[in-house]
Enzyme design. Structure first.
Site, PDB file in Angstrom:
ATOM      1  N   ASP A   1     -96.070 -20.808 -14.778  1.00 59.28           N
ATOM      2  CA  ASP A   1     -95.157 -20.997 -13.643  1.00 59.28           C
ATOM      3  C   ASP A   1     -95.360 -22.377 -13.010  1.00 59.28           C
ATOM      4  O   ASP A   1     -94.641 -22.750 -12.072  1.00 59.28           O
ATOM      5  CB  ASP A   1     -95.257 -19.858 -12.621  1.00 59.28           C
ATOM      6  CG  ASP A   1     -96.642 -19.688 -12.042  1.00 59.28           C
ATOM      7  OD1 ASP A   1     -97.565 -20.425 -12.454  1.00 59.28           O
ATOM      8  OD2 ASP A   1     -96.821 -18.814 -11.164  1.00 59.28           O
ATOM      9  N   SER A   2     -96.283 -23.162 -13.557  1.00 53.50           N
ATOM     10  CA  SER A   2     -96.362 -24.587 -13.194  1.00 53.50           C
ATOM     11  C   SER A   2     -95.031 -25.264 -13.513  1.00 53.50           C
ATOM     12  O   SER A   2     -94.757 -26.368 -13.020  1.00 53.50           O
ATOM     13  CB  SER A   2     -97.510 -25.283 -13.933  1.00 53.50           C
ATOM     14  OG  SER A   2     -97.436 -25.018 -15.319  1.00 53.50           O
TER      15      SER A   2
ATOM     16  N   LYS B   1     -99.148 -13.330 -18.457  1.00 56.32           N
ATOM     17  CA  LYS B   1    -100.341 -13.699 -17.671  1.00 56.32           C
ATOM     18  C   LYS B   1    -100.061 -13.397 -16.200  1.00 56.32           C
ATOM     19  O   LYS B   1     -98.923 -13.591 -15.747  1.00 56.32           O
ATOM     20  CB  LYS B   1    -100.673 -15.181 -17.846  1.00 56.32           C
ATOM     21  CG  LYS B   1    -101.836 -15.655 -16.960  1.00 56.32           C
ATOM     22  CD  LYS B   1    -102.371 -17.003 -17.365  1.00 56.32           C
ATOM     23  CE  LYS B   1    -101.650 -18.193 -16.814  1.00 56.32           C
ATOM     24  NZ  LYS B   1    -101.572 -18.272 -15.334  1.00 56.32           N
TER      25      LYS B   1
ATOM     26  N   GLU C   1    -102.110 -13.441 -12.086  1.00 56.53           N
ATOM     27  CA  GLU C   1    -103.239 -13.958 -11.311  1.00 56.53           C
ATOM     28  C   GLU C   1    -103.920 -12.867 -10.497  1.00 56.53           C
ATOM     29  O   GLU C   1    -103.232 -12.033  -9.897  1.00 56.53           O
ATOM     30  CB  GLU C   1    -102.739 -15.059 -10.355  1.00 56.53           C
ATOM     31  CG  GLU C   1    -102.192 -16.272 -11.076  1.00 56.53           C
ATOM     32  CD  GLU C   1    -101.720 -17.384 -10.130  1.00 56.53           C
ATOM     33  OE1 GLU C   1    -101.944 -17.282  -8.895  1.00 56.53           O
ATOM     34  OE2 GLU C   1    -101.137 -18.356 -10.638  1.00 56.53           O
TER      35      GLU C   1
ATOM     36  N   GLU D   1    -109.611 -21.047 -13.567  1.00 56.03           N
ATOM     37  CA  GLU D   1    -109.086 -22.313 -13.028  1.00 56.03           C
ATOM     38  C   GLU D   1    -109.998 -22.844 -11.919  1.00 56.03           C
ATOM     39  O   GLU D   1    -110.289 -22.147 -10.943  1.00 56.03           O
ATOM     40  CB  GLU D   1    -107.655 -22.115 -12.495  1.00 56.03           C
ATOM     41  CG  GLU D   1    -107.085 -23.420 -11.960  1.00 56.03           C
ATOM     42  CD  GLU D   1    -105.564 -23.431 -11.844  1.00 56.03           C
ATOM     43  OE1 GLU D   1    -104.896 -22.450 -12.222  1.00 56.03           O
ATOM     44  OE2 GLU D   1    -105.053 -24.467 -11.372  1.00 56.03           O
TER      45      GLU D   1
HETATM   46  O1  KIV Z   1     -98.903 -22.152 -14.602  1.00 50.54           O
HETATM   47  C1  KIV Z   1     -99.744 -22.728 -15.298  1.00 50.54           C
HETATM   48  O2  KIV Z   1     -99.496 -23.753 -15.938  1.00 50.54           O
HETATM   49  C2  KIV Z   1    -101.091 -22.161 -15.347  1.00 50.54           C
HETATM   50  C3  KIV Z   1    -102.170 -23.010 -15.913  1.00 50.54           C
HETATM   51  C4  KIV Z   1    -102.543 -24.065 -14.964  1.00 50.54           C
HETATM   52  C5  KIV Z   1    -103.334 -22.216 -16.347  1.00 50.54           C
HETATM   53  O3  KIV Z   1    -101.298 -21.082 -14.912  1.00 50.54           O
END
Ligand code: KIV
Length: 271
Positions: free
Chosen positions: A41-42, A108, A110, A174
């Site tokens: 989600d980056s 994924k 968090e 992270e």
């Molecule tokens: O969203 C993302 O790119 C991430 C990475 C920084 C691990 O979660």
């Protein structure tokens, strides 16, 4: 060879796991040699221009996952469940299935013990889950190193054990202090993937825009730049602008020409 979850899990202690983020087909085609493409989600920051990841939606993640799926041949695709998409078990399963349908091999999310039940219910629905501990960008107010005090470290180590028991097949760590990342890596049976968490993790992940020197807003010290693409792109755009203004581009080799005879006939008719 197309990577599977089993391949990734079996790499622990044998071979370091390589992960890069990817959100569009062109970049994923170029990065397909890594073990895992993370549709993170980056994307909200590097693709959509948001300040952080808190405005990213399921629709965004589905679109980016589809683009990654259309390009990848070898890498495993893991897609982030965005903020608010896994608030309860029902939403978590529904939204994970949407990402799988769009082309993800796994999702994924968090969090530690507070999301253990959610992780369990997704994995029980036969969807592989990657965990994410340490700095949690979806909710963090400040980007600071995690696991710097003994209490903090114990909490993180316990969280890693709890989410492993809930069924994650790997865990992103992270901005966790290197010593704590090493302890977690030794204590859990699944691979750890570090970002700013030192060399002892089982694998490493970087945001591809950081690694290529494309993203200029943030320059965390862990994000090694293997290229300075932003500089190269600016120079290329400058040359393009100059050449168009000076009528150097397009040149004859960039044009399409009519047949001479057809052109002569045309001229006779229109003059
Ligand atoms: O969203 C993302 O790119 C991430 C990475 C920084 C691990 O979660």
């Amino acid at each position: 060879m197309h990577k599977t979850i089993k391949n990734i899990v079996e790499m622990k202690k044998k071979e370091k796991i390589t992960v890069l983020t990817g959100y569009d087909s062109t970049m994923v085609t170029l990065c397909d040699q890594v073990d895992v493409i993370l549709v993170g989600d980056s994307a909200g920051m590097v693709m959509l221009g948001y300040e952080n990841t808190s405005s990213v939606t399921m629709e965004d993640m589905i679109r980016f996952t589809t683009a990654a799926k259309n390009a990848k041949k070898n890498s495993l695709i893991v897609s982030d469940l965005p903020i608010n998409s896994y608030k309860n078990e029902k939403d978590a399963i529904t939204n994970s299935l949407r990402l799988i349908k769009a082309g993800a091999d796994a999702v994924k999310l968090e969090g530690g013990r507070e999301v253990a039940g959610i992780i369990k219910s997704i994995t029980e629905s036969k969807i592989p889950v990657m965990g994410h501990l340490g700095l949690l960008p979806q909710t963090a107010e400040k980007y600071t190193v995690q696991g710097k005090t003994k209490e903090d470290a114990i909490q993180l180590i316990e969280d890693a054990k709890i989410i492993t028991e809930s069924g994650v097949f790997s865990i992103v760590l992270e901005m966790v202090s290197s010593q704590v990342a090493k302890i977690i890596t030794q204590k859990v049976s699944v691979p750890t993937i570090g970002i700013g968490s030192g060399k002892d993790c089982d694998g490493q992940v970087l945001v591809v825009h950081d690694m290529l020197g494309l993203f200029e807003k943030l320059k965390p010290k862990f994000a090694k730049r293997y290229l300075s693409l932003s500089e190269e792109i600016r120079n290329a755009v400058k040359s393009y602008v100059e050449e168009v203004k000076e009528e150097k581009f397009p040149a004859i080799e960039n044009e399409f020409q009519m047949d001479e005879s057809e052109y002569n006939k045309l001229r006779k008719e229109i003059v």
